[in-house]
Scaffold this motif. Structure first.
Motif, short mmCIF file in Angstrom:
data_model
loop_
_atom_site.label_atom_id
_atom_site.label_comp_id
_atom_site.label_asym_id
_atom_site.label_seq_id
_atom_site.Cartn_x
_atom_site.Cartn_y
_atom_site.Cartn_z
N THR A 137 0.09 28.59 27.49
CA THR A 137 -0.97 27.60 27.46
C THR A 137 -0.72 26.60 28.58
O THR A 137 0.41 26.14 28.76
CB THR A 137 -0.94 26.85 26.10
N PRO A 138 -1.75 26.27 29.33
CA PRO A 138 -1.55 25.30 30.41
C PRO A 138 -1.00 23.98 29.86
O PRO A 138 -1.35 23.56 28.76
CB PRO A 138 -2.95 25.10 30.99
N ARG A 176 4.94 26.98 33.61
CA ARG A 176 3.87 26.00 33.39
C ARG A 176 3.93 24.87 34.41
O ARG A 176 3.31 23.83 34.22
CB ARG A 176 3.95 25.44 31.98
N ASP A 192 -0.69 20.05 29.78
CA ASP A 192 -1.41 18.83 30.15
C ASP A 192 -0.43 17.91 30.84
O ASP A 192 0.55 17.47 30.22
CB ASP A 192 -1.98 18.17 28.89
#
Length: 164
Positions: free
Chosen positions: A9-10, A95, A12
């Motif tokens: 998941t990217p 990431r 933030d």
């Protein structure tokens, strides 16, 4: 087996802080180092590295949940700097965390008038080599059988440098 590069998941960027490492965080850094490397460093070794007057070391810390997910331990001497150890928790790899830590260390090194940043990496660590060369590091040498692997043949190291 799932490919982390395609399923991660990217991150933030607002949920990640790059902070100066402090001896008070040595236990946490050592625990992560031990998950990533064998043999891992103990808290005393980590604290000694961070407390060294030449140290330029950072942690990558998530805000929610509050935890260390990466570290970079570097050293600055005269107009050169070197990365002693860098790591990102396996579940947070790919990431951009290592890239942010490397960029932070490079900024600190430039402020100290460093001209070149060095590191060593196992020649079989393709992900790390891709990251480093993508940031502009170039191979300037090597060390034969530098990395010991339990029950396996030693692995050569590539010495990489980045002109700042």
């Amino acid at each position: 087996m799932t490919d982390m590069a395609t399923t991660a998941t990217p991150l933030d960027p607002r949920n990640l802080s790059l902070l100066w490492a402090s001896p008070e965080r040595a236990e946490e850094i050592a625990a992560l180092h031990g998950r990533l490397f064998s043999p891992g460093w103990n808290a005393e070794s980590v604290a000694a590295s961070i407390e060294d007057p030449t140290s330029a070391s950072f942690i990558a810390q998530l805000r929610d949940p509050m935890q260390i997910v990466g570290f970079v331990i570097g050293r600055i001497a005269a107009d050169e700097a070197e990365i002693i150890s860098i790591g990102v928790a396996p579940e947070w790899q790919r990431r951009g965390i290592a890239k942010r830590m490397l960029e932070g260390l490079a900024r600190a090194a430039r402020r100290s008038e460093v001209k070149r940043l060095f590191l060593e990496v196992a020649v079989d660590n393709e992900a790390a080599l891709e990251l480093y060369t993508g940031l502009g590091f170039v191979c300037v040498g090597g060390r034969k059988a530098y990395y010991e692997r339990a029950g396996k043949p030693n692995v050569d190291a590539a010495i990489l440098a980045l002109d700042l």
